[in-house]
Motif scaffolding. Sequence first.
Motif, PDB file in Angstrom:
ATOM      1  N   ILE A 110      82.921 -29.692  76.520  1.00  0.00           N
ATOM      2  CA  ILE A 110      83.782 -29.061  75.644  1.00  0.00           C
ATOM      3  C   ILE A 110      84.015 -27.464  76.086  1.00  0.00           C
ATOM      4  N   TYR A 111      85.179 -27.083  75.911  1.00  0.00           N
ATOM      5  CA  TYR A 111      85.399 -25.633  76.312  1.00  0.00           C
ATOM      6  C   TYR A 111      86.664 -25.268  75.601  1.00  0.00           C
ATOM      7  N   THR A 112      86.510 -23.990  75.593  1.00  0.00           N
ATOM      8  CA  THR A 112      87.731 -23.188  74.780  1.00  0.00           C
ATOM      9  C   THR A 112      88.404 -22.299  76.053  1.00  0.00           C
ATOM     10  N   GLU A 113      89.681 -22.593  76.162  1.00  0.00           N
ATOM     11  CA  GLU A 113      90.392 -21.649  77.218  1.00  0.00           C
ATOM     12  C   GLU A 113      90.793 -20.346  76.476  1.00  0.00           C
ATOM     13  N   GLU A 114      91.744 -20.988  75.419  1.00  0.00           N
ATOM     14  CA  GLU A 114      92.132 -19.918  74.356  1.00  0.00           C
ATOM     15  C   GLU A 114      91.514 -19.814  73.163  1.00  0.00           C
ATOM     16  N   LYS A 115      91.273 -18.969  72.294  1.00  0.00           N
ATOM     17  CA  LYS A 115      90.802 -18.726  70.987  1.00  0.00           C
ATOM     18  C   LYS A 115      91.131 -19.817  69.973  1.00  0.00           C
ATOM     19  N   GLU A 116      92.400 -20.258  70.135  1.00  0.00           N
ATOM     20  CA  GLU A 116      93.176 -21.195  69.071  1.00  0.00           C
ATOM     21  C   GLU A 116      92.900 -22.798  69.478  1.00  0.00           C
ATOM     22  N   LYS A 117      92.577 -23.177  70.786  1.00  0.00           N
ATOM     23  CA  LYS A 117      92.481 -24.478  71.245  1.00  0.00           C
ATOM     24  C   LYS A 117      90.989 -24.775  71.671  1.00  0.00           C
ATOM     25  N   ILE A 118      90.602 -26.027  71.478  1.00  0.00           N
ATOM     26  CA  ILE A 118      89.229 -26.542  72.145  1.00  0.00           C
ATOM     27  C   ILE A 118      89.557 -27.824  72.799  1.00  0.00           C
ATOM     28  N   THR A 119      88.805 -27.929  73.828  1.00  0.00           N
ATOM     29  CA  THR A 119      89.121 -29.159  74.820  1.00  0.00           C
ATOM     30  C   THR A 119      88.061 -30.066  74.831  1.00  0.00           C
ATOM     31  N   PHE A 120      88.222 -31.160  74.782  1.00  0.00           N
ATOM     32  CA  PHE A 120      86.913 -32.258  74.777  1.00  0.00           C
ATOM     33  C   PHE A 120      87.305 -33.099  76.118  1.00  0.00           C
ATOM     34  N   LYS A 121      86.396 -33.403  76.921  1.00  0.00           N
ATOM     35  CA  LYS A 121      86.419 -34.287  78.218  1.00  0.00           C
ATOM     36  C   LYS A 121      85.573 -34.863  78.327  1.00  0.00           C
ATOM     37  N   SER A 122      85.802 -36.297  78.614  1.00  0.00           N
ATOM     38  CA  SER A 122      84.833 -37.203  79.200  1.00  0.00           C
ATOM     39  C   SER A 122      84.529 -37.363  80.308  1.00  0.00           C
ATOM     40  N   PRO A 123      83.293 -38.122  80.543  1.00  0.00           N
ATOM     41  CA  PRO A 123      82.891 -38.486  82.202  1.00  0.00           C
ATOM     42  C   PRO A 123      84.041 -38.822  82.928  1.00  0.00           C
ATOM     43  N   THR A 124      85.004 -39.645  82.340  1.00  0.00           N
ATOM     44  CA  THR A 124      85.978 -40.200  83.300  1.00  0.00           C
ATOM     45  C   THR A 124      87.155 -39.064  83.365  1.00  0.00           C
ATOM     46  N   THR A 125      87.081 -37.758  82.771  1.00  0.00           N
ATOM     47  CA  THR A 125      87.909 -36.765  83.060  1.00  0.00           C
ATOM     48  C   THR A 125      89.112 -36.791  82.143  1.00  0.00           C
ATOM     49  N   LEU A 126      89.255 -38.012  81.311  1.00  0.00           N
ATOM     50  CA  LEU A 126      90.247 -37.896  80.295  1.00  0.00           C
ATOM     51  C   LEU A 126      89.845 -36.734  79.237  1.00  0.00           C
ATOM     52  N   SER A 127      90.827 -36.148  78.819  1.00  0.00           N
ATOM     53  CA  SER A 127      90.569 -34.960  77.754  1.00  0.00           C
ATOM     54  C   SER A 127      91.461 -34.903  76.613  1.00  0.00           C
ATOM     55  N   ARG A 128      91.094 -34.387  75.685  1.00  0.00           N
ATOM     56  CA  ARG A 128      92.088 -34.225  74.273  1.00  0.00           C
ATOM     57  C   ARG A 128      91.768 -32.801  73.839  1.00  0.00           C
ATOM     58  N   THR A 129      92.864 -32.081  73.404  1.00  0.00           N
ATOM     59  CA  THR A 129      92.830 -30.802  72.962  1.00  0.00           C
ATOM     60  C   THR A 129      93.214 -30.706  71.632  1.00  0.00           C
ATOM     61  N   PHE A 130      92.393 -29.838  70.644  1.00  0.00           N
ATOM     62  CA  PHE A 130      92.677 -29.965  69.453  1.00  0.00           C
ATOM     63  C   PHE A 130      92.769 -28.214  68.945  1.00  0.00           C
ATOM     64  N   PRO A 131      93.268 -27.879  67.712  1.00  0.00           N
ATOM     65  CA  PRO A 131      93.216 -26.564  67.116  1.00  0.00           C
ATOM     66  C   PRO A 131      91.555 -26.342  66.882  1.00  0.00           C
ATOM     67  N   VAL A 132      91.134 -25.196  67.282  1.00  0.00           N
ATOM     68  CA  VAL A 132      89.802 -24.783  67.090  1.00  0.00           C
ATOM     69  C   VAL A 132      89.409 -24.687  65.504  1.00  0.00           C
ATOM     70  N   SER A 133      90.405 -24.439  64.518  1.00  0.00           N
ATOM     71  CA  SER A 133      90.384 -24.296  63.182  1.00  0.00           C
ATOM     72  C   SER A 133      90.065 -25.738  62.550  1.00  0.00           C
ATOM     73  N   ALA A 134      90.045 -26.875  63.242  1.00  0.00           N
ATOM     74  CA  ALA A 134      89.817 -28.193  62.733  1.00  0.00           C
ATOM     75  C   ALA A 134      88.254 -28.205  62.823  1.00  0.00           C
ATOM     76  N   PHE A 135      87.480 -27.377  63.428  1.00  0.00           N
ATOM     77  CA  PHE A 135      86.110 -27.575  63.620  1.00  0.00           C
ATOM     78  C   PHE A 135      85.180 -26.224  63.052  1.00  0.00           C
ATOM     79  N   ILE A 136      85.828 -25.571  62.213  1.00  0.00           N
ATOM     80  CA  ILE A 136      85.184 -24.458  61.737  1.00  0.00           C
ATOM     81  C   ILE A 136      85.068 -24.835  60.153  1.00  0.00           C
ATOM     82  N   VAL A 137      83.761 -24.388  59.722  1.00  0.00           N
ATOM     83  CA  VAL A 137      83.224 -24.546  58.362  1.00  0.00           C
ATOM     84  C   VAL A 137      83.195 -23.203  57.592  1.00  0.00           C
ATOM     85  N   PRO A 138      83.865 -23.162  56.471  1.00  0.00           N
ATOM     86  CA  PRO A 138      83.537 -21.816  55.887  1.00  0.00           C
ATOM     87  C   PRO A 138      82.145 -21.443  55.585  1.00  0.00           C
TER      88      PRO A 138
END
Length: 184
Positions: A110-138
């Motif tokens: 899991i890594y963040t390249e930009e503050k607004e996006k977070i990327t999840f990568k599988s061992p097979t190098t497939l990846s998905r990027t989502f907004p960081v805000s989806a994982f923030i809990v107030p």
Amino acid sequence: MGLVTEEVRAKAEMYTGDEICREKTKCFLKEISMPNGLLPLKDIEEAGYDRESGVVWLKQKQSITHKFENIDKLVSYGTEVTAVVKTGKIKKLTGVKAKELLIWVSVSEIYTEEKEKITFKSPTTLSRTFPVSAFIVPEEVEAAKEEPAKEKSSEATEEVTEEEPAKEAAKVEPAKEAVAVKEA
């Protein structure tokens, strides 16, 4: 747990008990610039973090499946979650799987390249990027910070009688908006 050797355990900060482990998990996520809701584990028995090597581990009583509502994704967390972390990156992740269509895919990085996006990568190098805000809990602390602002607004409307609470609330709300506009 291949990452967590006796040598790593000896050097690590270790905590036991659900409440303290949840708190420390959020602290270490903040420390490495990751969203605080990324690891929504329950009934955590043990948490450990070796700052020197970056090895982190979390043990919970049973596996859980969590749905991140904002992105409509199911993620499964095993009884043991381990990783090597550094600022903006979680590598060699074990114990985490995400549901893609009809199959569960392991998440290895899991890594963040930009503050607004977070990327999840599988061992097979497939990846998905989502907004960081989806994982923030107030956080509860933020709610406490808002209360003094409400008190200041209430002081400005002291003349209102107790018989008219609806009118008082109506007067307080516009005052809050005016403060927000002035600060921006």
